[in-house]
Design a protein around this motif. Structure first.
Motif, PDB file in Angstrom:
ATOM      1  N   GLN A   1       0.801  -1.263   0.062  1.00 43.72           N
ATOM      2  CA  GLN A   1      -0.085   0.084   0.145  1.00 43.72           C
ATOM      3  C   GLN A   1       0.640   1.158   0.017  1.00 43.72           C
ATOM      4  OE1 GLN A   1      -3.533   0.019  -0.292  1.00 43.72           O
ATOM      5  NE2 GLN A   1      -3.059  -2.226  -0.637  1.00 43.72           N
ATOM      6  N   PRO A   2       0.398   2.477  -0.564  1.00 43.92           N
ATOM      7  CA  PRO A   2       1.090   3.667  -0.352  1.00 43.92           C
ATOM      8  C   PRO A   2       1.623   4.046   0.939  1.00 43.92           C
ATOM      9  CG  PRO A   2      -1.135   3.939  -1.878  1.00 43.92           C
ATOM     10  CD  PRO A   2      -1.044   2.553  -1.031  1.00 43.92           C
ATOM     11  N   ARG A   3       2.798   4.357   1.018  1.00 48.20           N
ATOM     12  CA  ARG A   3       3.304   4.782   2.479  1.00 48.20           C
ATOM     13  C   ARG A   3       2.702   5.902   2.685  1.00 48.20           C
ATOM     14  NH1 ARG A   3       9.558   3.513   2.136  1.00 48.20           N
ATOM     15  NH2 ARG A   3       9.701   5.691   2.091  1.00 48.20           N
ATOM     16  N   ILE A   4       2.507   6.273   3.944  1.00 47.14           N
ATOM     17  CA  ILE A   4       1.784   7.678   4.431  1.00 47.14           C
ATOM     18  C   ILE A   4       3.166   8.289   5.112  1.00 47.14           C
ATOM     19  CG2 ILE A   4       0.075   8.530   5.878  1.00 47.14           C
ATOM     20  CD1 ILE A   4      -0.987   6.822   3.562  1.00 47.14           C
ATOM     21  N   ASP A   5       3.181   9.870   4.629  1.00 47.78           N
ATOM     22  CA  ASP A   5       4.341  10.555   5.448  1.00 47.78           C
ATOM     23  C   ASP A   5       3.761  11.197   6.679  1.00 47.78           C
ATOM     24  OD1 ASP A   5       2.609  12.678   4.761  1.00 47.78           O
ATOM     25  OD2 ASP A   5       3.660  13.095   3.131  1.00 47.78           O
ATOM     26  N   ALA A   6       4.411  12.176   7.114  1.00 47.77           N
ATOM     27  CA  ALA A   6       4.391  12.756   8.480  1.00 47.77           C
ATOM     28  C   ALA A   6       3.042  13.579   8.584  1.00 47.77           C
ATOM     29  CB  ALA A   6       5.467  13.476   8.956  1.00 47.77           C
ATOM     30  N   TYR A   7       2.597  14.168   7.351  1.00 49.95           N
ATOM     31  CA  TYR A   7       1.619  14.960   7.376  1.00 49.95           C
ATOM     32  C   TYR A   7       0.377  14.184   7.006  1.00 49.95           C
ATOM     33  CZ  TYR A   7       5.531  18.113   6.628  1.00 49.95           C
ATOM     34  OH  TYR A   7       6.786  18.622   6.733  1.00 49.95           O
ATOM     35  N   GLY A   8       0.318  13.062   6.781  1.00 50.04           N
ATOM     36  CA  GLY A   8      -1.082  11.962   6.494  1.00 50.04           C
ATOM     37  C   GLY A   8      -1.096  11.806   5.207  1.00 50.04           C
ATOM     38  N   ASP A   9      -0.146  12.261   4.302  1.00 54.66           N
ATOM     39  CA  ASP A   9      -0.450  12.383   2.869  1.00 54.66           C
ATOM     40  C   ASP A   9       0.255  10.862   2.317  1.00 54.66           C
ATOM     41  OD1 ASP A   9      -1.557  14.696   2.374  1.00 54.66           O
ATOM     42  OD2 ASP A   9       0.461  15.649   2.503  1.00 54.66           O
ATOM     43  N   LYS A  10      -0.238  10.294   1.165  1.00 57.17           N
ATOM     44  CA  LYS A  10       0.408   9.248   0.441  1.00 57.17           C
ATOM     45  C   LYS A  10       1.561   9.694  -0.196  1.00 57.17           C
ATOM     46  CE  LYS A  10      -3.872   6.986  -0.493  1.00 57.17           C
ATOM     47  NZ  LYS A  10      -5.042   6.958  -1.644  1.00 57.17           N
ATOM     48  N   GLU A  11       2.906   8.914   0.249  1.00 58.55           N
ATOM     49  CA  GLU A  11       4.078   9.628  -0.564  1.00 58.55           C
ATOM     50  C   GLU A  11       3.985   9.111  -1.885  1.00 58.55           C
ATOM     51  OE1 GLU A  11       7.967   8.101   1.271  1.00 58.55           O
ATOM     52  OE2 GLU A  11       6.747   8.099   3.252  1.00 58.55           O
ATOM     53  N   VAL A  12       4.583  10.032  -2.646  1.00 62.69           N
ATOM     54  CA  VAL A  12       4.775  10.057  -4.102  1.00 62.69           C
ATOM     55  C   VAL A  12       6.416  10.106  -4.476  1.00 62.69           C
ATOM     56  CG1 VAL A  12       2.567  11.042  -4.700  1.00 62.69           C
ATOM     57  CG2 VAL A  12       4.708  12.353  -4.595  1.00 62.69           C
ATOM     58  N   THR A  13       6.674   9.381  -5.725  1.00 60.73           N
ATOM     59  CA  THR A  13       8.027   9.417  -6.083  1.00 60.73           C
ATOM     60  C   THR A  13       8.536  10.730  -6.312  1.00 60.73           C
ATOM     61  OG1 THR A  13       7.351   8.831  -8.184  1.00 60.73           O
ATOM     62  CG2 THR A  13       7.520   6.973  -6.671  1.00 60.73           C
ATOM     63  N   ASN A  14       7.987  11.496  -7.014  1.00 59.17           N
ATOM     64  CA  ASN A  14       8.403  12.830  -7.221  1.00 59.17           C
ATOM     65  C   ASN A  14       9.236  12.786  -8.760  1.00 59.17           C
ATOM     66  OD1 ASN A  14       7.331  14.472  -5.428  1.00 59.17           O
ATOM     67  ND2 ASN A  14       9.451  14.181  -4.184  1.00 59.17           N
ATOM     68  N   ILE A  15       8.904  11.395  -9.386  1.00 57.03           N
ATOM     69  CA  ILE A  15       9.567  11.609 -10.816  1.00 57.03           C
ATOM     70  C   ILE A  15       8.999  12.519 -11.782  1.00 57.03           C
ATOM     71  CG2 ILE A  15      10.062   8.989 -10.710  1.00 57.03           C
ATOM     72  CD1 ILE A  15       7.702   8.598 -12.421  1.00 57.03           C
ATOM     73  N   TYR A  16       8.011  13.142 -11.698  1.00 54.78           N
ATOM     74  CA  TYR A  16       7.291  14.077 -12.275  1.00 54.78           C
ATOM     75  C   TYR A  16       7.494  15.625 -12.062  1.00 54.78           C
ATOM     76  CZ  TYR A  16       5.461  10.137 -15.018  1.00 54.78           C
ATOM     77  OH  TYR A  16       5.192   8.999 -15.675  1.00 54.78           O
ATOM     78  N   THR A  17       8.132  15.883 -11.020  1.00 55.80           N
ATOM     79  CA  THR A  17       8.049  17.014 -10.227  1.00 55.80           C
ATOM     80  C   THR A  17       9.605  17.420  -9.860  1.00 55.80           C
ATOM     81  OG1 THR A  17       7.565  15.939  -8.051  1.00 55.80           O
ATOM     82  CG2 THR A  17       5.746  17.129  -9.351  1.00 55.80           C
ATOM     83  N   ASP A  18      10.605  16.473  -9.947  1.00 52.51           N
ATOM     84  CA  ASP A  18      11.726  16.761  -9.377  1.00 52.51           C
ATOM     85  C   ASP A  18      12.845  16.279 -10.291  1.00 52.51           C
ATOM     86  OD1 ASP A  18      13.587  17.809  -7.580  1.00 52.51           O
ATOM     87  OD2 ASP A  18      14.260  15.702  -7.049  1.00 52.51           O
ATOM     88  N   ASN A  19      13.911  17.171 -10.673  1.00 54.73           N
ATOM     89  CA  ASN A  19      15.158  16.891 -11.508  1.00 54.73           C
ATOM     90  C   ASN A  19      14.838  16.585 -12.783  1.00 54.73           C
ATOM     91  OD1 ASN A  19      17.792  16.643 -11.635  1.00 54.73           O
ATOM     92  ND2 ASN A  19      18.050  14.675 -10.709  1.00 54.73           N
ATOM     93  N   LEU A  20      13.932  17.353 -13.535  1.00 57.75           N
ATOM     94  CA  LEU A  20      13.507  17.230 -14.855  1.00 57.75           C
ATOM     95  C   LEU A  20      14.631  17.797 -15.759  1.00 57.75           C
ATOM     96  CD1 LEU A  20      10.857  16.355 -13.457  1.00 57.75           C
ATOM     97  CD2 LEU A  20       9.866  17.458 -15.615  1.00 57.75           C
ATOM     98  N   PRO A  21      15.062  17.314 -17.070  1.00 60.32           N
ATOM     99  CA  PRO A  21      16.294  17.574 -17.791  1.00 60.32           C
ATOM    100  C   PRO A  21      16.121  19.115 -18.159  1.00 60.32           C
ATOM    101  CG  PRO A  21      14.701  16.095 -18.861  1.00 60.32           C
ATOM    102  CD  PRO A  21      14.281  16.230 -17.553  1.00 60.32           C
ATOM    103  N   GLU A  22      14.862  19.630 -18.441  1.00 54.11           N
ATOM    104  CA  GLU A  22      14.892  21.248 -18.574  1.00 54.11           C
ATOM    105  C   GLU A  22      15.557  22.000 -17.764  1.00 54.11           C
ATOM    106  OE1 GLU A  22      12.385  19.066 -18.262  1.00 54.11           O
ATOM    107  OE2 GLU A  22      10.923  19.194 -19.963  1.00 54.11           O
ATOM    108  N   GLU A  23      15.808  21.600 -16.499  1.00 52.91           N
ATOM    109  CA  GLU A  23      16.534  22.655 -15.661  1.00 52.91           C
ATOM    110  C   GLU A  23      18.088  22.788 -15.854  1.00 52.91           C
ATOM    111  OE1 GLU A  23      15.994  19.745 -12.223  1.00 52.91           O
ATOM    112  OE2 GLU A  23      18.294  19.102 -12.253  1.00 52.91           O
TER     113      GLU A  23
END
Ligand code: GLC
Length: 599
Positions: free
Chosen positions: A263-285
């Motif tokens: 199951q999705p892991r839950i973080d300290a804020y109670g949100d389902k943790e996401v991988t950040n593949i679409y929001t971090d370290n994109l080649p355009e930077e």
């Protein structure tokens, strides 16, 4: 793009005329203060000291540190041996994220002082060969920045496309955020704006809307900001959240991080943790970093250093931040080493060796501490292996180990104010005392970052010498200031402060420790982390750090490294440790350190 290139050419032609340089421009970077050749950039093998301005020195008694306070402490920093100071943001800000929500990029927040105070700080630092590095927050602004206010005012204003605006997703007639992206600071990363009837994206707080870096006007505006501070004397920039500039243009949902139960892991804020593949370290930077490097070199005549806040997963990702042609960041932070967070000899050896051999000769920037993470006392552990903040039985020994790994490695070293006196993480005891909003939101799992931001402990007098505000300092002063402070450590030759000073002096003045290559030694030993620093001229220094609470004895044979000498001249060792006679036997106490020249 074409326009941008010609603008740069014009600018550099204009700014390179020496007679046109202002005094501030000449102060752009410290003169090389190292034994390296003058063609070596000043920041190579240098020491950079991070100051959290609210907490360093208050000069006007309002309980908040300020620029004049920093200026008054420059002699202390010079004596410590720092080459540059990185100031976390001092620009006008509603202070929701204590300055990382900027509402005017080209001014000074009144609570820290005036532009004249800034100019004086730069000039006084320059006299002491210390550069001032500004924090440049490119990913987002404050929602009170006029750019955002204008952008939010309609869908057709000139800045309408400066931020990440999206239409809602309609599900069963109900308005939903465009996708499942979550904020690093908890909750959906999308905020509904009733005026535009659209969502905007915020990786951090709601009050920190993300800029749209695909918009060339945004780039120009931010490069103007960089030029502004270079012309006022900045020696460089620490680029905040630099891997967050771009998001997936298709707005795809992030995959979840799954726990052992699938199951999705839950973080300290109670949100389902996401991988950040679409929001971090994109080649355009990388395009942006190249453009920013060109702009800063044109304005700063190659003296300006670009440092990145780069939490990355591997040495390969880190290598890319320097640019395929060495044309992006000069110093992306290597978080792979300092944030191992436990004394694992094999892992330290592997990661430091990777930095030495896997960056194509580029300079690594090691860092153990900053204003976002618990201080180095986190390396102390309780019986269950959890961080044990405070003054544990091996506090000073562990501090000496960490400082040695940082300053005796082949790197540029970044340290955080208070490290040098062994300040400890002091998290708030009650939710009611928390100042950092992420601590309020995440309590008790996430207590926020107040614990590593407490005021500098200068002496045992009122307010630890930080302020004259009495109980009203912006964060309480830890009780430990009575015994743990600069004045007390100054008097004790065996203190952490003296250890730091001596190490930094060696990093500057000993040729092997300054620029010698770094070679791992005794690579099967999983108790003691040892390495050799060696110059082409044959100068050699061995460093050994006991990563355990038990005494250890180590023996070296350097013939494979081309060193036939076996004698030792001690440069530094943990107080009270025996003097070794040769490299054949070096005794180390619990978390003991030995540094010696091979002769
Ligand atoms: C960086 C800063 C941190 C801040 C965040 C958002 O991670 O170091 O303090 O909260 O960016 O700007």
């Amino acid at each position: 793009m074409k326009d941008f290139a010609s603008l740069l050419l014009l600018l550099s032609a204009f700014l390179c005329g020496a007679e046109l340089q202002t005094q501030a421009q000449q102060a752009a970077a410290p003169a090389p203060s190292s034994p390296a050749s003058t063609s070596t950039p000043w920041w190579k093998n240098a020491v950079i000291y991070e100051i959290y301005p609210r907490s360093f020195q208050d000069s006007n008694g309002d309980g908040i540190g300020d620029l004049n306070g920093i200026t008054s402490r420059l002699d202390y920093l010079q004596k410590l041996g720092v080459d540059a100071i990185w100031l976390t943001p001092i620009y006008p800000s509603p202070q929701v994220d204590f300055g990382y929500d900027i509402s005017n990029y080209e001014a000074i927040d009144a609570q820290y002082g005036t532009m004249a105070d800034f100019d004086r700080l730069v000039a006084e630092a320059r006299k002491r060969n210390i550069g001032i590095i500004m924090d440049l927050v490119l990913n987002h602004t404050s929602d009170k920045d006029p750019w955002f206010e204008q952008s939010a005012s309609s869908r057709t204003n000139p800045k309408a496309d400066w931020y990440m605006w999206r239409d809602p997703k309609m599900v069963d007639g109900q308005r939903q955020p465009p996708n499942n992206w979550i904020s690093d600071f908890g909750g959906s990363a999308w905020q509904w704006d009733p005026a535009r009837r659209q969502y905007y994206y915020h990786e951090f707080y709601v009050q920190q809307p993300d800029l749209n870096w695909s918009n060339p006007q945004v780039r120009q505006a931010m490069f103007d900001v960089a030029r502004f501070w270079i012309h006022r004397g900045a020696a460089g920039f620490r680029l905040d959240a630099i891997t967050s500039l771009f998001e997936d243009p298709q707005d795809r949902d992030e995959p979840y991080v799954l726990g052992p139960d699938g199951q999705p892991r839950i973080d300290a804020y109670g949100d389902k943790e996401v991988t950040n593949i679409y929001t971090d370290n994109l080649p355009e930077e990388h395009d942006v970093l190249r453009e920013l490097r060109q702009a800063s070199e044109a304005a700063g005549a190659h003296r300006v250093v670009l440092i990145g806040e780069t939490y990355l997963r591997s040495i390969n990702d880190l290598r890319k931040m320097y640019g395929a042609n060495n044309d992006e960041l000069q110093l992306p932070m290597d978080m792979q080493v300092g944030f191992i967070n436990r004394f694992d000899v094999a892992l330290f050896r592997q990661r430091i060796d990777e930095a030495e051999t896997g960056l194509d000769g580029d300079e690594p920037l090691f860092v153990f501490d900053n204003h976002d993470n618990p201080r180095w006392d986190r390396y102390q552990k309780d019986a269950a292996g959890a961080p044990a903040f405070g003054y544990g039985p091996h506090h000073d020994d562990i501090g000496r180990v960490i400082a040695t790994v940082l300053f005796a490695s082949h790197d540029t070293a970044m340290m955080y104010y208070g490290d040098e006196i062994g300040m400890v993480t002091t998290p708030p005891a009650r939710k009611a005392d928390v100042r950092d909003p992420i601590g309020i939101k995440g309590w008790p799992k996430e207590k926020g970052r107040d614990g590593e931001r407490t005021p500098m402990q200068w002496n045992a007098g009122p307010d630890a010498g930080f302020s004259s505000a009495g109980v009203n300092t912006w964060l309480p002063i830890p009780a430990s200031y009575k015994t743990s402070n600069v004045a007390a450590e100054e008097r004790d030759p065996e203190s952490m402060l003296h250890w730091y000073r001596q190490l930094i002096a060696l990093k500057k003045n000993d040729p092997a420790l300054h620029e010698g290559e770094e070679i791992m030694l005794n690579t099967a030993d999983d108790h003691v982390f040892s390495w050799l620093r060696k110059t082409a001229n044959g100068e050699a220094v061995i460093v050994a750090c006991n990563f355990t609470a038990q005494p250890q004895t180590v023996s070296f044979d350097l013939s494979a490294q081309g060193v036939s000498r076996t004698g030792l001249k001690t440069l530094m060792k943990t107080p009270g440790a025996p003097e070794p006679h040769s490299i054949a036997s070096v005794e180390l106490g619990p978390y003991g350190v030995y540094i010696g020249q091979v002769r």
